[in-house]
Enzyme design. Structure first.
Site, mmCIF file in Angstrom:
data_model
loop_
_atom_site.group_PDB
_atom_site.id
_atom_site.type_symbol
_atom_site.label_atom_id
_atom_site.label_comp_id
_atom_site.label_asym_id
_atom_site.label_seq_id
_atom_site.Cartn_x
_atom_site.Cartn_y
_atom_site.Cartn_z
ATOM 1 N N LYS A 80 0.845 -1.196 0.000
ATOM 2 C CA LYS A 80 0.000 0.000 0.000
ATOM 3 C C LYS A 80 0.883 1.250 0.000
ATOM 4 C CE LYS A 80 -3.879 2.079 2.554
ATOM 5 N NZ LYS A 80 -4.764 1.975 3.736
ATOM 6 N N SER A 155 -9.673 1.950 2.851
ATOM 7 C CA SER A 155 -8.815 2.689 1.956
ATOM 8 C C SER A 155 -7.777 1.820 1.234
ATOM 9 C CB SER A 155 -8.083 3.787 2.742
ATOM 10 O OG SER A 155 -7.239 3.227 3.725
ATOM 11 N N SER A 179 -9.807 -0.338 7.080
ATOM 12 C CA SER A 179 -9.258 -0.232 5.726
ATOM 13 C C SER A 179 -8.558 -1.463 5.172
ATOM 14 C CB SER A 179 -8.295 0.945 5.646
ATOM 15 O OG SER A 179 -9.037 2.118 5.480
HETATM 16 N N1 GLN Z 1 -13.020 4.334 6.254
HETATM 17 C C1 GLN Z 1 -12.473 4.820 7.475
HETATM 18 C C2 GLN Z 1 -12.085 6.273 7.311
HETATM 19 O O1 GLN Z 1 -12.427 6.816 6.343
HETATM 20 C C3 GLN Z 1 -11.295 3.989 7.869
HETATM 21 C C4 GLN Z 1 -10.094 4.262 7.081
HETATM 22 C C5 GLN Z 1 -8.940 3.420 7.466
HETATM 23 O O2 GLN Z 1 -9.069 2.376 8.112
HETATM 24 N N2 GLN Z 1 -7.762 3.866 7.091
HETATM 25 O O3 GLN Z 1 -11.460 6.859 8.119
#
Ligand code: GLN
Length: 485
Positions: A80, A155, A179
């Site tokens: 990532k 994400s 994410s």
């Molecule tokens: N979807 C969540 C957010 O927007 C979690 C994101 C994540 O785990 N990095 O913050």
């Protein structure tokens, strides 16, 4: 050379490489070719590092020939783009870091490189890991290989897709509120968020430091355990990394769940959960019972507050962490007539709308006069949520929930409605708030779209949740289904 048309898992690849049925260069070329074929459709990568990959593959082949190969030697992985890779652009899918080349490796990269991996590229993501669909990437959205019109989740959408579309053997992601698990569920792969402190965050670009954790995205549970063996462990450069010894996670992969007590937390089977998802979960519960587990409904009454707590704590920490992007030290820099103009335009042009929204939210929640009402209150409820988990784990070995209340949604469907986007993480956020580990594994399909099952355990019980995951996986065929693109 053995035919590896559909790709290999880490454990299959290891065997083929060791028995010299294939070389790492051949394996790497297979994946680079696959990337060339499918990347125009799915767009999982911000950067493809083909030259570096082939160089690493040649070195891996030498090590294999010298009998020095480990389990990951010569295996192509995606990373990532929030994890610092020395000499390789690390963008966080943001204009702010579009040309940032880290001078050092994250701890997980040091470990993976020492294990001899081949890195084929950096995976697309929501900008600074803020989002649930990978649509917040400043560059382009990533598409779900099961239906190209739908999101892969986020994400870590690029990481999940690279695995699901057969572009790599496995990938690393990061999980602050879901994410890793949510895109794993949306793409029908395995994704684990380890216990907070299990894996060093050194070299992980910070979003919300008390919630962030790196973890694997893989094709099956065995590969997840193998990667966990490599990336886990104490690191004195991350003061929140825990000095606990790392077990051999593959030892916990057993197919019998006799006598295990699994809780079904009723608050996770929320209103708004799609009926198809609920049907998949019912079938999964039955399967777990057949495997010998005892399932009982449990209650974690503060769960409905997790979303609000998360969207105060995460933006607050983000607003502090992202203050470092000032156009002076590194990253995008606007050169205007005054310091104020430089600062304003650097941050104004460099950050996308969701990142700005979070910075504003966080700055507000932390400001004098509002701190007690928002941030402090959220921290108190965070403690209650953690205590509730501790209590339920006195009696139960793990909790079983859906990973998301819905199947993957359409690209563009939620972009104008941040609140409905935030809701897609209701089932994953609580584990980050409490710091406990969770895994999402393939559990079925609704009209051809994947559904993930989440297994949550107490702190440092990765072995337990891997055991439940493995037993379920071996008794089902969901993980063998591949998206056809
Ligand atoms: N979807 C969540 C957010 O927007 C979690 C994101 C994540 O785990 N990095 O913050």
């Amino acid at each position: 050379m053995t035919d590896i048309h559909g790709g290999v898992t880490v454990h299959e690849g290891y065997k083929l490489l060791k028995e010299k049925k294939i070389s790492s260069v051949e394996l790497t070329k297979h994946y680079l070719e696959r990337i060339k074929q499918v990347e125009p459709k799915v767009r999982a990568f911000t950067t493809v590092t083909d030259e570096l990959a082939l160089k690493q593959a040649r070195k891996a082949d030498e090590e294999i020939a010298a009998g020095k190969a480990g389990l990951l030697t010569g295996v192509p992985l995606a990373i990532k783009d929030v994890i610092c890779t020395k000499g390789v652009r690390t963008t966080c899918s943001s204009k702010m870091l579009e040309n940032f080349i880290p001078p050092y490796d994250a701890m997980v990269m040091e470990k993976l490189n020492a294990a001899g991996i081949v890195m084929v590229g950096k995976a697309n993501m929501d900008e600074f890991a803020m989002g649930s669909s990978t649509e917040n990437s400043a560059f382009f959205p990533t598409h779900n290989p099961w239906d190209l019109k739908r999101v892969p989740g986020g994400s870590s959408g690029g990481s999940a897709v690279s695995v699901a579309a057969g572009e790599v053997v496995a990938a690393l992601g990061s999980d602050t509120g879901g994410s890793i698990r949510q895109p794993a569920g949306f793409c029908s792969v395995v994704g684990m968020k380890p216990t907070y402190g299990r894996v060093s965050r050194y070299g992980l670009v910070a979003f919300a430091s008390s919630l962030d954790q790196i973890g694997p995205l893989t094709q099956d549970v065995t590969d997840c355990a193998l990667l966990m063996n490599v990336i886990s462990g104490h690191d004195k450069r991350d003061s929140t990394s825990v000095p606990e010894s790392v077990p051999d996670y593959t030892k916990s992969l057993k197919t019998d769940l006799k006598g295990m007590r699994l809780g079904i937390p009723k608050e996770y089977y929320v209103e708004g959960m799609q009926t198809g998802v609920s049907d998949v979960m019912k079938a999964a519960h039955k399967k777990l019972e057949e495997l010998g587990a005892i399932l009982e409904e449990v209650s974690l009454p503060h769960t409905p507050y997790a979303l609000a707590v998360y969207y105060i704590i995460a933006p607050s920490e983000a607003s502090a962490n992202l203050a470092r992007y000032d156009g002076v030290k590194y990253g995008y820099s606007y050169k205007g007539d005054s310091m104020w103009e430089n600062m304003e335009k650097t941050r104004g042009n460099g950050f996308g709308p969701e990142v700005k929204r979070r910075i504003m939210l966080g700055t507000y929640a932390l400001s004098a006069g509002y701190y007690d009402a928002w941030y402090l209150k959220a921290q108190k409820v965070r403690t209650l949520i953690r205590q509730e988990f501790d209590k339920v784990f006195e009696k139960y070995d793990a909790l079983i929930t859906p990973t998301s209340p819905t199947v993957p949604f359409k690209i563009g469907e939620k972009t104008d409605d941040p609140l409905s986007m935030y809701l897609s993480d209701v089932c994953t956020l609580p584990a980050n708030i409490a710091g406990v580990p969770g895994i999402s594994i393939p559990a079925g399909f609704v009209d051809g779209l994947p559904v993930g099952m989440q297994i949550i355990g107490k702190h440092f019980s990765e072995e337990t949740i891997l055991k439940v995951a493995y037993a379920y996986e071996q008794a089902t065929d969901w993980h063998k289904k591949r998206a056809e693109i």
